[in-house]
Design a protein around this motif. Structure first.
Motif, PDB file in Angstrom:
ATOM      1  N   VAL A  49       0.841  -1.203   0.000  1.00  9.89           N
ATOM      2  CA  VAL A  49       0.000   0.000   0.000  1.00  9.89           C
ATOM      3  C   VAL A  49       0.879   1.256   0.000  1.00  9.89           C
ATOM      4  N   LEU A  50       1.938   1.241   0.799  1.00  8.82           N
ATOM      5  CA  LEU A  50       2.861   2.376   0.849  1.00  8.82           C
ATOM      6  C   LEU A  50       3.829   2.372  -0.334  1.00  8.82           C
ATOM      7  N   ARG A  51       3.815   1.318  -1.081  1.00  7.66           N
ATOM      8  CA  ARG A  51       4.680   1.071  -2.233  1.00  7.66           C
ATOM      9  C   ARG A  51       6.152   1.072  -1.855  1.00  7.66           C
ATOM     10  N   PHE A  52       6.452   0.421  -0.737  1.00 14.73           N
ATOM     11  CA  PHE A  52       7.836   0.119  -0.409  1.00 14.73           C
ATOM     12  C   PHE A  52       8.330  -1.022  -1.292  1.00 14.73           C
ATOM     13  N   GLN A  53       7.406  -1.768  -1.858  1.00 18.84           N
ATOM     14  CA  GLN A  53       7.727  -2.781  -2.842  1.00 18.84           C
ATOM     15  C   GLN A  53       6.506  -2.943  -3.739  1.00 18.84           C
ATOM     16  N   ASP A  54       6.690  -3.578  -4.891  1.00 24.53           N
ATOM     17  CA  ASP A  54       5.600  -3.805  -5.830  1.00 24.53           C
ATOM     18  C   ASP A  54       5.192  -5.270  -5.824  1.00 24.53           C
ATOM     19  N   PRO A  55       3.930  -5.541  -6.161  1.00 30.38           N
ATOM     20  CA  PRO A  55       3.488  -6.937  -6.223  1.00 30.38           C
ATOM     21  C   PRO A  55       4.101  -7.651  -7.431  1.00 30.38           C
ATOM     22  N   ARG A  56       4.212  -8.971  -7.331  1.00 29.84           N
ATOM     23  CA  ARG A  56       4.671  -9.764  -8.463  1.00 29.84           C
ATOM     24  C   ARG A  56       3.591  -9.841  -9.539  1.00 29.84           C
ATOM     25  N   ASP A  59      -3.936   2.766  -9.980  1.00 24.28           N
ATOM     26  CA  ASP A  59      -2.825   1.875  -9.649  1.00 24.28           C
ATOM     27  C   ASP A  59      -1.703   2.698  -9.019  1.00 24.28           C
ATOM     28  N   VAL A  60      -1.252   2.269  -7.854  1.00 33.27           N
ATOM     29  CA  VAL A  60      -0.248   3.060  -7.132  1.00 33.27           C
ATOM     30  C   VAL A  60       1.052   3.179  -7.917  1.00 33.27           C
ATOM     31  N   ARG A  61       1.304   2.274  -8.876  1.00 34.21           N
ATOM     32  CA  ARG A  61       2.523   2.353  -9.681  1.00 34.21           C
ATOM     33  C   ARG A  61       2.500   3.536 -10.638  1.00 34.21           C
ATOM     34  N   GLU A  62       1.316   4.095 -10.847  1.00 32.38           N
ATOM     35  CA  GLU A  62       1.192   5.243 -11.749  1.00 32.38           C
ATOM     36  C   GLU A  62       1.301   6.571 -11.012  1.00 32.38           C
ATOM     37  N   LEU A  63       1.285   6.534  -9.681  1.00 28.63           N
ATOM     38  CA  LEU A  63       1.235   7.767  -8.895  1.00 28.63           C
ATOM     39  C   LEU A  63       2.629   8.278  -8.551  1.00 28.63           C
TER      40      LEU A  63
END
Length: 596
Positions: free
Chosen positions: A396-403, A413-417
């Motif tokens: 959620v905090l995007r300390f890492q991304d899901p596989r 999508d948090v990867r776009e923020l």
């Protein structure tokens, strides 16, 4: 993939802004070395005046026959030369040292900023002490080379060129003989350089290991003392220190062995000039003044080469350190920010869709997880150790991304923020509270440095921290120790909650927010949470189930999947995993066992 460039070439390319200063520093070193060689020529000219009188070179050039007048002219020239030498020496030192300090500052700042951007998994795979050794010791070693080593290299090269020009203009025979030792020195230098390179790489490696051991032990002093392991840890540090000392000793022995070789070369060159030059002067083939110049110049040519060993030492240390720093800068983060912003107003709704996640190359920790926190609701995640609770928060905090799968904030999508859009919308309270050395106020206002005193106090009141802060010696101006060591666990927890609340986040993320507090403090925090979470999206991970019983929905994880979900009452009535955990924590199972 192309191999890394030489560190000096990479630094030259990286710090273009300092090129003019470097060129000026080199120019001052050149002028200084020219002025440094001229006094020997003046001495030779003075001897020529004394010996030859009106036939001297000075008389021929100036048209002055009086010997004292010739000497006076030479004395004046000497004064000017010394003044110029002193001025250019000062300018060169200021420029070189300023350049070294500027590069050191920029490189350390850039490296630290880069380290901050690297993934948490990168940091978790390395020791803090090892990273500190690169940011501090290695940068310092490079600064020392730029400050001391590089100017010396330039001076020695210029010295050989200038003195060689004087020899060449005087006698080609003596030039060849005087320069014969130099190829031996050059070949020896290259051989020693190859030998020293791996030795100093080992020095830097053992230094990082020693720094890591020291940093870890200083952070774990309470544990060391609690288990009376002082002697054992002292022995551990001694072993790491001994490895560092041994690596340094091997490097020093190799670099120190170079100086005797150079001394023999100097002896050979000086003896050749002394004997053959003197023989030519006695036969009248070489002027006495010029002979004295060449004798002086031989020492001027060869003696500075005794510094080659130290210069190689500085060079190898500096390059080994530069490779480590530049290697650190070549590390790339896998989790990089996007560019999107969230649509206003940010509501803080969280959705996980078929998420798989794990650490590095290990097995999945989350296995196809689906979870949703509607805007404005309080949701809790519970489960046994290893169920994936912490991994969920890291996503959620995007300390890492899901596989695979998606993590969404307000449907994006948090990867776009961007980091500001994502983390700027979240207030986070971790289980391991970190407070910076500074005042209580500074720590509360860490997420909003421009916050007013009234806002800081309001956040502290909301977190039930105001009363104990007011009781501190200097109130909100009280300086807390490193990591907040001067405060209790409960006090640190409440300050962390106040820090999160001050940001007025759309989403409040709590990781065991009451793990380090007593029952009274927990009750106080519960009261404050009931107020601050009203209408605010909240995602909390909890071990104490009493802290989540009022949540809109409780998600029970087991083995990386949702085992069950519902309200507290619904889950207890089902008699599943949550009901079993609730029975253990409230003592019902113990009471039932005793009654049976």
């Amino acid at each position: 993939m192309n191999p890394p460039r030489h560190p000096l070439r990479e630094l030259w390319s990286r710090y273009r802004a300092y090129r003019p200063r470097l060129v000026l520093a080199v120019a001052m070193s050149v002028v200084n070395k020219v002025m440094d060689v001229v006094p020997e020529l003046v001495i030779g000219a003075a001897i020529d005046v004394v010996v030859r009188g009106d036939d001297s070179l000075v008389a021929a050039v100036l048209g002055v026959e009086d010997r004292f007048t010739q000497l006076a002219v030479l004395a004046g020239v000497n004064v000017v030369v010394w003044v110029l030498e002193s001025a250019t020496d000062y300018a060169a030192q200021v420029l070189w040292r300023g350049l070294a300090q500027a590069v050191e500052h920029d490189l350390r700042t850039e490296a630290y900023a880069h380290v901050q951007s690297l993934d948490l998994t990168w940091h978790e795979a390395r020791t803090t002490g090892g990273t500190l050794a690169v940011l501090n010791d290695d940068v310092n070693q490079l600064e020392r080379f730029l400050d001391v080593g590089a100017p010396r290299v330039i001076q020695v090269v210029l010295n050989v060129v200038l003195v060689g020009a004087v020899f060449a203009a005087s006698s080609w025979t003596l030039t060849v003989l005087a320069f014969l030792p130099i190829p031996v020195i050059v070949v020896g230098s290259l051989w020693f350089q190859q030998r020293l390179r791996p030795l100093y790489a080992e020095v830097r490696r053992t230094n990082g290991a020693l720094s890591g051991t020291l940093a870890a032990n200083l952070g774990g002093l309470p544990t060391i003392r609690a288990f009376t392991a002082e002697d054992r840890e002292t022995a551990r540090v001694a072993r790491a220190s001994l490895a560092y000392r041994s690596a340094n000793t091997r490097a020093i022995r190799s670099s120190a062995a170079f100086v005797p070789l150079i001394r023999m070369a100097i002896l050979a060159g000086f003896t050749t000039t002394l004997l053959l030059g003197g023989w030519a002067a006695l036969r009248g083939e070489l002027e006495v003044g010029l002979y004295s110049v060449l004798v002086f110049m031989t020492q001027r040519l060869l003696w500075p080469l005794t510094d080659v060993g130290e210069m190689l030492d500085l060079y190898q240390r500096g390059m080994a350190s530069a490779r480590r720093v530049l290697g650190l800068l070549r590390e790339r983060a896998r989790v990089v920010p996007g560019a999107r912003s969230l649509p206003a107003p940010v509501r803080g709704g969280v959705t996980l869709r078929d998420v798989r996640a794990g650490y590095d190359d290990g097995p999945d920790v989350l296995r196809g997880l689906d979870l949703e926190v509607p805007p404005g609701e309080v949701h809790a995640v519970v489960g046994p150790t290893g169920a994936g609770k912490s991994t969920l928060l890291r996503l959620v905090l995007r300390f890492q991304d899901p596989r695979s799968g998606q993590v969404l904030l307000d449907g994006v999508d948090v990867r776009e923020l961007s980091w500001e859009a994502l983390r700027g919308s979240i207030g986070y309270v971790s289980q391991d509270v970190f407070l910076f050395r500074g005042s209580v106020r500074d720590n509360i206002a860490y997420g909003r440095p421009d916050a007013s005193d009234e806002a800081v106090v309001a956040a502290a009141r909301a977190a039930e921290a105001h009363d104990f802060v007011e009781a501190l010696p200097d109130g909100y101006a009280t300086v807390v120790g490193e990591r907040g060591a001067t405060l209790s666990g409960g006090q640190r927890q409440r300050l962390a909650l106040a820090r999160a609340l001050l940001r007025d986040p759309a989403l409040l993320v709590l990781d065991e927010a009451t793990s380090a507090v007593d029952n009274d403090t927990e009750a106080a925090i519960q009261r404050s949470l009931a107020r601050v979470t009203a209408g605010r999206s909240t995602l909390m991970v909890a071990h104490r189930l009493s802290t989540v019983r009022d949540a809109h929905r409780i998600w029970v994880l087991d083995g990386g999947r949702v085992a069950e979900a519902g309200t507290h009452d619904e889950l207890v009535s089902r008699g599943g995993a949550y009901a079993a955990m609730w029975a253990v924590q409230t003592g019902e199972r113990t009471a039932a066992a005793a009654g049976g």
